[in-house]
Design a protein around this motif. Structure first.
Motif, mmCIF file in Angstrom:
data_model
loop_
_atom_site.group_PDB
_atom_site.id
_atom_site.type_symbol
_atom_site.label_atom_id
_atom_site.label_comp_id
_atom_site.label_asym_id
_atom_site.label_seq_id
_atom_site.Cartn_x
_atom_site.Cartn_y
_atom_site.Cartn_z
ATOM 1 N N GLU A 3 -19.785 4.409 -16.553
ATOM 2 C CA GLU A 3 -18.515 3.695 -16.656
ATOM 3 C C GLU A 3 -17.814 3.686 -15.293
ATOM 4 O O GLU A 3 -17.676 4.736 -14.659
ATOM 5 N N PRO A 4 -17.407 2.520 -14.808
ATOM 6 C CA PRO A 4 -16.722 2.463 -13.511
ATOM 7 C C PRO A 4 -15.394 3.231 -13.558
ATOM 8 O O PRO A 4 -14.681 3.163 -14.544
ATOM 9 N N THR A 5 -15.109 3.929 -12.498
ATOM 10 C CA THR A 5 -13.859 4.667 -12.382
ATOM 11 C C THR A 5 -13.059 4.075 -11.226
ATOM 12 O O THR A 5 -13.630 3.375 -10.364
ATOM 13 N N PRO A 6 -11.770 4.347 -11.157
ATOM 14 C CA PRO A 6 -10.987 3.865 -10.009
ATOM 15 C C PRO A 6 -11.563 4.343 -8.670
ATOM 16 O O PRO A 6 -11.574 3.596 -7.700
ATOM 17 N N ALA A 7 -12.061 5.585 -8.624
ATOM 18 C CA ALA A 7 -12.637 6.101 -7.375
ATOM 19 C C ALA A 7 -13.887 5.321 -6.979
ATOM 20 O O ALA A 7 -14.092 4.996 -5.804
ATOM 21 N N LEU A 8 -14.734 4.994 -7.950
ATOM 22 C CA LEU A 8 -15.935 4.214 -7.661
ATOM 23 C C LEU A 8 -15.569 2.813 -7.180
ATOM 24 O O LEU A 8 -16.133 2.313 -6.206
ATOM 25 N N LEU A 9 -14.609 2.193 -7.842
ATOM 26 C CA LEU A 9 -14.182 0.849 -7.433
ATOM 27 C C LEU A 9 -13.591 0.863 -6.031
ATOM 28 O O LEU A 9 -13.809 -0.070 -5.249
ATOM 29 N N GLU A 10 -12.889 1.929 -5.680
ATOM 30 C CA GLU A 10 -12.341 2.048 -4.331
ATOM 31 C C GLU A 10 -13.465 2.161 -3.305
ATOM 32 O O GLU A 10 -13.410 1.546 -2.239
ATOM 33 N N GLN A 11 -14.515 2.930 -3.637
ATOM 34 C CA GLN A 11 -15.671 3.043 -2.734
ATOM 35 C C GLN A 11 -16.340 1.695 -2.542
ATOM 36 O O GLN A 11 -16.715 1.329 -1.417
ATOM 37 N N VAL A 12 -16.514 0.950 -3.608
ATOM 38 C CA VAL A 12 -17.138 -0.373 -3.525
ATOM 39 C C VAL A 12 -16.277 -1.302 -2.678
ATOM 40 O O VAL A 12 -16.775 -2.018 -1.806
ATOM 41 N N ASP A 13 -14.969 -1.280 -2.918
ATOM 42 C CA ASP A 13 -14.049 -2.121 -2.155
ATOM 43 C C ASP A 13 -14.129 -1.809 -0.661
ATOM 44 O O ASP A 13 -14.262 -2.714 0.162
ATOM 45 N N CYS A 14 -14.104 -0.522 -0.327
ATOM 46 C CA CYS A 14 -14.187 -0.124 1.094
ATOM 47 C C CYS A 14 -15.521 -0.549 1.705
ATOM 48 O O CYS A 14 -15.558 -1.037 2.846
ATOM 49 N N GLY A 15 -16.587 -0.370 0.967
ATOM 50 C CA GLY A 15 -17.906 -0.763 1.464
ATOM 51 C C GLY A 15 -18.007 -2.256 1.718
ATOM 52 O O GLY A 15 -18.550 -2.691 2.733
ATOM 53 N N LEU A 16 -17.475 -3.050 0.803
ATOM 54 C CA LEU A 16 -17.517 -4.511 0.969
ATOM 55 C C LEU A 16 -16.656 -4.943 2.153
ATOM 56 O O LEU A 16 -17.023 -5.844 2.898
ATOM 57 N N ARG A 17 -15.506 -4.296 2.320
ATOM 58 C CA ARG A 17 -14.642 -4.638 3.474
ATOM 59 C C ARG A 17 -15.338 -4.311 4.791
ATOM 60 O O ARG A 17 -15.227 -5.062 5.760
ATOM 61 N N ARG A 18 -16.066 -3.174 4.834
ATOM 62 C CA ARG A 18 -16.819 -2.823 6.058
ATOM 63 C C ARG A 18 -17.920 -3.850 6.319
ATOM 64 O O ARG A 18 -18.164 -4.237 7.463
ATOM 65 N N LEU A 19 -18.561 -4.297 5.269
ATOM 66 C CA LEU A 19 -19.649 -5.265 5.403
ATOM 67 C C LEU A 19 -19.129 -6.597 5.964
ATOM 68 O O LEU A 19 -19.770 -7.204 6.811
ATOM 69 N N VAL A 20 -17.966 -7.012 5.496
ATOM 70 C CA VAL A 20 -17.396 -8.280 5.923
ATOM 71 C C VAL A 20 -16.869 -8.199 7.361
ATOM 72 O O VAL A 20 -16.950 -9.172 8.108
ATOM 73 N N ALA A 21 -16.348 -7.023 7.752
ATOM 74 C CA ALA A 21 -15.730 -6.865 9.078
ATOM 75 C C ALA A 21 -16.724 -6.976 10.212
ATOM 76 O O ALA A 21 -17.866 -6.920 10.175
#
Length: 57
Positions: A39-57
């Motif tokens: 089950e996705p947790t807020p902490a997991l979603l934050e990790q995914v968000d940060c990872g995607l932002r790094r990928l785009v940058a």
């Protein structure tokens, strides 16, 4: 005379669901990918968000 390949893809969602349920999907996925759903947790979603932002940058 021209030969054409037949497109064997299907738009049938029931067929896709049956393939996944039968385990056919996993033969296409590398062995290191987890097979259990967590089950996705807020902490997991934050990790995914940060990872995607790094990928785009």
């Amino acid at each position: 005379m021209t030969e054409q390949a037949t497109d064997t893809r299907s738009d049938d969602s029931d067929e896709l669901a049956a393939t996944v349920e039968a385990g056919g999907f996993w033969r296409l996925v590398p062995g290191w990918v987890p097979r259990d759903f967590i089950e996705p947790t807020p902490a997991l979603l934050e990790q995914v968000d940060c990872g995607l932002r790094r990928l785009v940058a």
